[in-house]
Each structure stands twice: as structure tokens, then as C-alpha cells.
Enzyme design. Structure first.
Site, PDB file in Angstrom:
ATOM      1  N   ARG A  35      -1.715  27.701 126.395  1.00 54.33           N
ATOM      2  CA  ARG A  35      -0.329  28.419 125.715  1.00 54.33           C
ATOM      3  C   ARG A  35      -0.498  27.527 124.761  1.00 54.33           C
ATOM      4  NH1 ARG A  35       1.393  29.951 122.664  1.00 54.33           N
ATOM      5  NH2 ARG A  35       3.722  30.455 122.039  1.00 54.33           N
ATOM      6  N   ARG A 101       0.063  36.735 127.953  1.00 58.91           N
ATOM      7  CA  ARG A 101       1.164  36.991 128.460  1.00 58.91           C
ATOM      8  C   ARG A 101       2.311  38.122 127.252  1.00 58.91           C
ATOM      9  NH1 ARG A 101       5.622  36.723 126.081  1.00 58.91           N
ATOM     10  NH2 ARG A 101       6.213  34.691 124.922  1.00 58.91           N
ATOM     11  N   ASN A 119      -9.798  36.732 130.556  1.00 54.21           N
ATOM     12  CA  ASN A 119      -9.153  35.662 130.869  1.00 54.21           C
ATOM     13  C   ASN A 119      -7.927  36.121 132.114  1.00 54.21           C
ATOM     14  OD1 ASN A 119      -8.247  32.539 130.910  1.00 54.21           O
ATOM     15  ND2 ASN A 119      -5.397  33.955 130.368  1.00 54.21           N
ATOM     16  N   THR A 145       4.508  43.008 134.770  1.00 56.71           N
ATOM     17  CA  THR A 145       5.523  43.419 134.331  1.00 56.71           C
ATOM     18  C   THR A 145       5.675  44.973 134.483  1.00 56.71           C
ATOM     19  OG1 THR A 145       5.139  43.921 131.757  1.00 56.71           O
ATOM     20  CG2 THR A 145       3.209  44.841 132.935  1.00 56.71           C
ATOM     21  N   SER A 195      -0.398  48.090 126.028  1.00 54.05           N
ATOM     22  CA  SER A 195      -0.777  47.284 125.206  1.00 54.05           C
ATOM     23  C   SER A 195      -2.544  46.467 125.864  1.00 54.05           C
ATOM     24  CB  SER A 195       0.193  46.541 125.021  1.00 54.05           C
ATOM     25  OG  SER A 195      -0.190  45.266 125.934  1.00 54.05           O
ATOM     26  N   TYR A 197      -3.350  44.154 126.905  1.00 51.49           N
ATOM     27  CA  TYR A 197      -1.779  43.148 127.700  1.00 51.49           C
ATOM     28  C   TYR A 197      -2.216  43.403 128.909  1.00 51.49           C
ATOM     29  CZ  TYR A 197       1.750  41.061 130.040  1.00 51.49           C
ATOM     30  OH  TYR A 197       2.515  40.506 131.009  1.00 51.49           O
ATOM     31  N   HIS A 198      -0.551  44.616 128.778  1.00 50.37           N
ATOM     32  CA  HIS A 198      -0.224  46.086 129.942  1.00 50.37           C
ATOM     33  C   HIS A 198      -1.460  45.881 130.456  1.00 50.37           C
ATOM     34  CE1 HIS A 198       3.389  45.312 127.386  1.00 50.37           C
ATOM     35  NE2 HIS A 198       3.889  45.241 128.774  1.00 50.37           N
ATOM     36  N   LYS A 201      -2.605  43.831 133.579  1.00 51.58           N
ATOM     37  CA  LYS A 201      -1.711  43.870 134.292  1.00 51.58           C
ATOM     38  C   LYS A 201      -1.597  45.484 135.346  1.00 51.58           C
ATOM     39  CE  LYS A 201       0.312  40.181 133.517  1.00 51.58           C
ATOM     40  NZ  LYS A 201       1.382  39.213 134.024  1.00 51.58           N
ATOM     41  N   ARG A 257      14.621  36.783 119.775  1.00 50.01           N
ATOM     42  CA  ARG A 257      14.279  36.883 118.006  1.00 50.01           C
ATOM     43  C   ARG A 257      14.772  37.528 117.590  1.00 50.01           C
ATOM     44  NH1 ARG A 257       8.563  37.371 115.583  1.00 50.01           N
ATOM     45  NH2 ARG A 257       9.432  40.168 115.191  1.00 50.01           N
ATOM     46  N   THR A 269      14.750  41.854 112.799  1.00 48.55           N
ATOM     47  CA  THR A 269      13.515  43.127 112.782  1.00 48.55           C
ATOM     48  C   THR A 269      13.397  44.239 113.923  1.00 48.55           C
ATOM     49  OG1 THR A 269      12.057  41.308 113.958  1.00 48.55           O
ATOM     50  CG2 THR A 269      12.175  41.244 111.697  1.00 48.55           C
ATOM     51  N   VAL A 270      14.640  44.803 113.411  1.00 48.60           N
ATOM     52  CA  VAL A 270      13.827  46.196 114.851  1.00 48.60           C
ATOM     53  C   VAL A 270      12.736  47.223 113.750  1.00 48.60           C
ATOM     54  CG1 VAL A 270      15.403  48.429 115.719  1.00 48.60           C
ATOM     55  CG2 VAL A 270      16.330  45.967 114.921  1.00 48.60           C
ATOM     56  N   ARG A 338       3.627  49.027 116.063  1.00 44.57           N
ATOM     57  CA  ARG A 338       2.726  49.238 117.799  1.00 44.57           C
ATOM     58  C   ARG A 338       2.948  50.619 117.460  1.00 44.57           C
ATOM     59  NH1 ARG A 338       5.909  45.417 122.203  1.00 44.57           N
ATOM     60  NH2 ARG A 338       5.582  43.333 120.433  1.00 44.57           N
ATOM     61  N   GLU A 340       4.006  53.337 120.571  1.00 41.75           N
ATOM     62  CA  GLU A 340       4.818  53.222 121.438  1.00 41.75           C
ATOM     63  C   GLU A 340       6.139  54.002 121.087  1.00 41.75           C
ATOM     64  OE1 GLU A 340       6.854  49.326 122.224  1.00 41.75           O
ATOM     65  OE2 GLU A 340       7.944  49.484 119.741  1.00 41.75           O
TER      66      GLU A 340
HETATM   67  N1  USQ Z   1      11.297  44.380 118.753  1.00 42.33           N
HETATM   68  C1  USQ Z   1      11.549  44.803 117.970  1.00 42.33           C
HETATM   69  N2  USQ Z   1      11.372  43.500 116.836  1.00 42.33           N
HETATM   70  C2  USQ Z   1      10.898  42.628 117.365  1.00 42.33           C
HETATM   71  C3  USQ Z   1      10.318  42.502 118.774  1.00 42.33           C
HETATM   72  C4  USQ Z   1      10.035  43.388 119.455  1.00 42.33           C
HETATM   73  O1  USQ Z   1      12.029  46.342 117.749  1.00 42.33           O
HETATM   74  O2  USQ Z   1      11.384  42.082 116.666  1.00 42.33           O
HETATM   75  C5  USQ Z   1      10.244  45.755 120.198  1.00 42.33           C
HETATM   76  C6  USQ Z   1       9.570  46.194 120.380  1.00 42.33           C
HETATM   77  O3  USQ Z   1       8.304  47.281 119.406  1.00 42.33           O
HETATM   78  C7  USQ Z   1       9.000  46.803 121.977  1.00 42.33           C
HETATM   79  C8  USQ Z   1      10.384  46.125 122.229  1.00 42.33           C
HETATM   80  O4  USQ Z   1      10.983  45.826 120.911  1.00 42.33           O
HETATM   81  O5  USQ Z   1       9.486  48.307 121.681  1.00 42.33           O
HETATM   82  C9  USQ Z   1       9.729  45.314 122.887  1.00 42.33           C
HETATM   83  O6  USQ Z   1       8.860  43.987 122.456  1.00 42.33           O
HETATM   84  P1  USQ Z   1       9.093  42.607 123.049  1.00 42.33           P
HETATM   85  O7  USQ Z   1       7.980  41.880 122.359  1.00 42.33           O
HETATM   86  O8  USQ Z   1      10.070  41.590 123.032  1.00 42.33           O
HETATM   87  O9  USQ Z   1       8.058  42.999 124.821  1.00 42.33           O
HETATM   88  P2  USQ Z   1       6.692  43.272 125.136  1.00 42.33           P
HETATM   89  O10 USQ Z   1       5.858  42.670 123.912  1.00 42.33           O
HETATM   90  O11 USQ Z   1       6.947  44.183 125.888  1.00 42.33           O
HETATM   91  O12 USQ Z   1       6.289  41.897 126.198  1.00 42.33           O
HETATM   92  C10 USQ Z   1       7.821  41.040 127.063  1.00 42.33           C
HETATM   93  C11 USQ Z   1       6.710  39.859 127.475  1.00 42.33           C
HETATM   94  C12 USQ Z   1       5.703  40.204 128.336  1.00 42.33           C
HETATM   95  C13 USQ Z   1       6.096  41.991 129.876  1.00 42.33           C
HETATM   96  C14 USQ Z   1       7.180  42.214 129.019  1.00 42.33           C
HETATM   97  C15 USQ Z   1       8.015  43.102 130.005  1.00 42.33           C
HETATM   98  O13 USQ Z   1       5.953  39.321 126.125  1.00 42.33           O
HETATM   99  O14 USQ Z   1       5.028  39.270 128.778  1.00 42.33           O
HETATM  100  O15 USQ Z   1       4.946  41.571 130.304  1.00 42.33           O
HETATM  101  O16 USQ Z   1       8.118  41.882 127.841  1.00 42.33           O
HETATM  102  S1  USQ Z   1       7.900  44.750 129.845  1.00 42.33           S
HETATM  103  O17 USQ Z   1       8.672  44.470 128.600  1.00 42.33           O
HETATM  104  O18 USQ Z   1       8.715  45.201 130.345  1.00 42.33           O
HETATM  105  O19 USQ Z   1       6.091  45.226 129.841  1.00 42.33           O
END
Ligand code: USQ
Length: 406
Positions: A35, A101, A119, A145, A195, A197-198, A201, A257, A269-270, A338, A340
Site C-alpha cells: 500500500r 481494496r 494479487n 465487501t 468493479s 476490485y469487487h 471478492k 473524502r 464531490t458528489v 463510475r 453504477e
Molecule cells: N462517491 C462520490 N463522491 C466521491 C467518492 C465516491 O459520490 O468523492 C460515490 C461513488 O460513486 C459510490 C459511493 O460514493 O457510489 C461509494 O464510493 P467509495 O469510494 O466510498 O466506496 P467503494 O468504491 O464502494 O469502496 C469502498 C472501499 C472498499 C469496500 C467498499 C465497501 O474502498 O474496499 O469494499 O467501500 S462497499 O461500498 O459496501 O462495497
């Protein structure tokens, strides 16, 4: 309990290692410091100044009187060393955090896509294979996750891993025709990763199911939501124990963030409409959940135990608006990088942890301010050019529209 923490230098692994050590467990961290290498590759550092692993461990010994072991080993590549480690250390349990992650990092380019799959799947496969080869009865607790389920709703709460279904059959076990009759089954909840990444898992889940069935390994898979917060009781004891705080477009997660952006005066940043609903858990609950999972292993021969490790769900725009309200931050709706759903509901069962005594730390103004205050304290270390999320799920043209492959 003797516990090895694979990935114990990372955002979840470090506070979990300290917490378990503090509770009296005999902890050894196994980590190849990848990391930190990715920080250098991206030119994006943790907002908080994290100490070297040697300094971290020396500080913990000084502060707590307890020793945490460290082995520098690449679980995905150094199979013989991993096997040797298990045979020599003979841990009762291994907590497996040793995976890349970040969803945006995993979608950046073909190199990061392939790295994430190589990895993560090799790390899991090596660990499970090495446990079988060692002949030891080691409980594996894996950080999975919520994203394996996808984030939709089928008009029901997402269960903890397994879905009861009923199919209609018109034949008996011997294949002879019968009147249509119902058959009850329980299957792994259908996966819908968003993704690369997901998706790793999801692959892990299949590896776990096979090794639990074939080799009777005892495995717990924790389907975790998005962590918020950065500090635990242990990481707060000394500045050298401080945890990472990722805020960049690849590794920073949404609520942390937003709190960091608010602290440095950057519009929140929404992505898109912000209608995405996600599951959340505070970092202090995460470390407690790891301990609860360690204390409640499945029996040999049981199927994989799956817990939903989340405490509440929130819509992204509601979080941004809440922070805007309490801190006066500006909210910016930016194009979503993304692929989504723009809007989704999310209802999740999380009874196992609650039944086992987890007292959820829910979103409270005080805790939001605590994170913002940490971000303010280290605001001079922020590189705001690293804030925008630049990793695109699909190629886009100059107008920001998806570019279709010919
Ligand atoms: N998002 C925003 N603005 C930002 C960052 C993210 O609107 O500045 C949105 C994304 O588009 C997404 C949501 O917020 O819809 C979540 O994004 P995230 O980066 O907070 O989370 P994610 O990419 O899903 O990944 C994180 C961890 C990962 C874990 C996961 C749990 O990095 O390791 O597995 O959360 S979960 O989301 O429940 O799958």
C-alpha cells in the site's frame, strides 16, 4: 489467541492489529508494504503522516508494553515463505486483509486491473492452499465487501450471504417425470460486482466455499460496508500510531473524502445525482467486529460463515448535504466517473453482529467533526490536485459521454 494479520499495515489492518494486541491476543503482522508502494506510484500520500512499520511497532511496544511481530512477505507471490510462516508460527487464526481494496484503482488501466485480480485471488488461494498443506486447523477471517451483492434491492433485505430459494421441479432424483413440485434450496446470494476490485471478492467467495467443503477449513467472510472515521482508541495513543487517511480520487472513500474536502475548503464531490445508497460502518466498530468473528468461528465441516459487517445505510447526497449543513461546505455535483445505478435503495440484514454484542457507532455530528478536525490538523499536507476521481469505468469522449467500442 495467536493471530496473524495479513495486510496488517493497511487502513483496516493496522487498527485491527493494535486493537487485538490491546485485548491480549498474540499478534503478528504479515505485509509486503504494497500500500505504501502504491502511494509512491500514485504520488498521493495519506493525509496523516504515517510512521514506518518499524517505528509503528516500536511505538506500540513503548506505549502498551505489548509486542506485535512483523514479517515482510508477499502473500500473493511467496507461497513457500507463507507456508513456512504458518508451520513455524502455528497461528490459531489468520485475518486476511492482504488485498488491493480500491475500486477506482482497480479500474484505472489494464495494469491495475490485472494487478488487482492477480494479487487478490492469488493471496486468497495461497493462504487457503498453505493452510491445507500445513495440516493445521486455522480459522480464516476474511475481509470481504458488501459490494459482492451489488447495491440493488429485490424488494427484500439482503441476507447474510445465503439466499433461501424455491425452484419448481417436474422430475424426481432419478430423472423420472413427476407433477411439478417445489424444492427448497439455500444458495450464495447472487453476485453483482461493480468493479474489478469487487469482482475479486466474488472470486474469493467461490474459493472459500470450495475449501470449506473439500478441506473442511473453518472460514468466516465479512461483507463489510464503507468505513468512515480514521481513529481508534489505540491509534490515538501516540502520533506514531496514527492510521492512514486516504483522500485521493483512487483510495479515498466517500464520507472521509467529504469530511476532508470540507476541512480544506474544497467543494464536496458528489458523483452524479448522489442517489447511490451504500452501507457504512465506523472504523471502531470494524475492529470490534474482527474480534467478534475470531471468537465465534464455524465448526470444521461447516459452510463458510458470512456476516454483513455494516451498521447503517446512507445516500451519498444526504451525507454531502448533512456535512454542508454542519460545516458550511459547498456541494458540487460532478459527472460520475463510475458505471453504477444513479439511484438505489439498500436494505441489509446485520443481525449476527448485533446478536453477538456489537453496539453500533452511528453517524453522529460529534464523530463527523472528529474526522474533520483530524483533516484540518493535517490540511497543510493535502494536495488538492489529487482530490478529483479520474479513474473512469468506461472510456469517455471529450463531452464526457461514454465512448462505445466499435
Ligand atoms: N462517491 C462520490 N463522491 C466521491 C467518492 C465516491 O459520490 O468523492 C460515490 C461513488 O460513486 C459510490 C459511493 O460514493 O457510489 C461509494 O464510493 P467509495 O469510494 O466510498 O466506496 P467503494 O468504491 O464502494 O469502496 C469502498 C472501499 C472498499 C469496500 C467498499 C465497501 O474502498 O474496499 O469494499 O467501500 S462497499 O461500498 O459496501 O462495497
Amino acid at each position: 489467541m495467536k493471530v496473524a494479520i495479513l495486510g496488517g499495515d493497511g487502513f483496516c489492518g493496522w487498527p485491527a492489529s493494535l486493537y487485538l494486541s490491546d485485548q491480549g491476543h498474540d499478534v503478528t503482522i504479515v505485509d509486503n508494504l504494497s500500500r505504501r508502494a502504491i502511494d509512491a506510484e500514485l504520488g498521493a500520500e495519506s493525509l496523516t503522516p504515517i510512521a514506518s512499520i518499524d517505528e509503528r511497532l516500536a511505538a506500540w511496544k513503548e506505549v502498551s508494553g505489548k509486542e506485535i511481530g512483523f514479517v515482510n512477505l508477499n502473500v500473493a507471490k511467496d507461497y513457500d515463505a507463507l507456508l513456512d510462516f504458518l508451520n513455524t508460527q502455528r497461528p490459531d487464526a489468520v485475518v486476511h486483509f492482504a488485498e488491493q481494496r480500491a475500486a477506482p484503482y482497480s479500474m484505472k488501466n489494464s495494469t491495475t486491473k490485472r494487478y488487482t485480480v492477480d494479487n487478490n485471488t492469488n493471496a486468497t488461494n495461497n493462504l487457503l492452499t498453505a493452510i491445507v498443506e500445513s495440516g493445521l486447523d486455522i480459522h480464516v477471517v476474511h475481509l470481504g465487501t458488501m459490494g459482492v451483492y451489488g447495491y440493488g434491492t429485490a424488494g427484500m433485505k439482503i441476507p447474510e450471504g445465503y439466499l433461501k430459494i424455491q425452484v419448481t421441479s417436474d422430475e424426481d432424483e432419478n430423472g423420472n417425470a413427476t407433477k411439478p413440485h417445489p424444492i427448497d434450496l439455500e444458495i450464495l446470494y447472487p453476485t453483482n460486482p461493480g468493479s474489478m476490485y469487487h469482482m475479486t471478492k466474488v472470486l474469493d467467495q467461490t474459493l472459500f466455499a470450495f475449501f470449506a467443503k473439500n478441506d473442511e477449513l473453518r472460514i468466516t467472510d465479512l461483507h463489510q460496508g464503507i468505513i468512515w472515521g480514521t481513529t481508534t482508541e489505540q491509534t490515538a495513543r501516540d502520533e506514531r500510531l496514527i492510521n492512514r487517511f486516504d483522500y485521493d480520487g483512487d483510495y479515498g472513500t466517500v464520507l472521509n473524502r467529504f469530511l476532508m474536502q470540507s476541512a480544506v475548503g474544497y467543494p464536496l464531490t458528489v458523483h452524479g445525482t448522489g442517489g447511490q445508497t451504500r452501507a457504512f460502518i465506523h472504523i471502531r466498530d470494524m475492529v470490534r467486529c474482527i474480534e467478534i468473528a475470531l471468537e465465534n468461528p464455524p465448526e470444521r465441516g461447516d459452510r463458510v460463515k458470512i456476516f454483513n459487517q455494516m451498521t447503517e445505510t446512507h445516500r451519498v447526497r444526504d451525507l454531502a448535504e448533512l456535512i454542508g449543513k454542519i460545516s458550511g461546505a459547498e456541494v458540487a455535483y460532478v459527472p460520475n466517473p463510475r458505471k453504477e445505478s444513479a439511484e438505489n435503495e439498500l436494505h441489509v440484514v446485520n443481525e449476527t453482529f448485533l446478536d453477538l454484542g456489537l453496539q453500533p457507532t452511528t453517524l453522529a455530528e460529534g464523530l463527523l467533526h472528529e474526522v474533520e478536525d483530524i483533516a484540518k490538523k493535517y490540511a497543510d499536507r493535502a494536495d488538492t490536485s489529487k482530490i478529483p476521481a479520474r479513474s473512469l469505468w468506461t472510456k469517455q469522449n471529450a463531452a464526457g459521454e461514454p465512448e462505445l467500442q466499435k
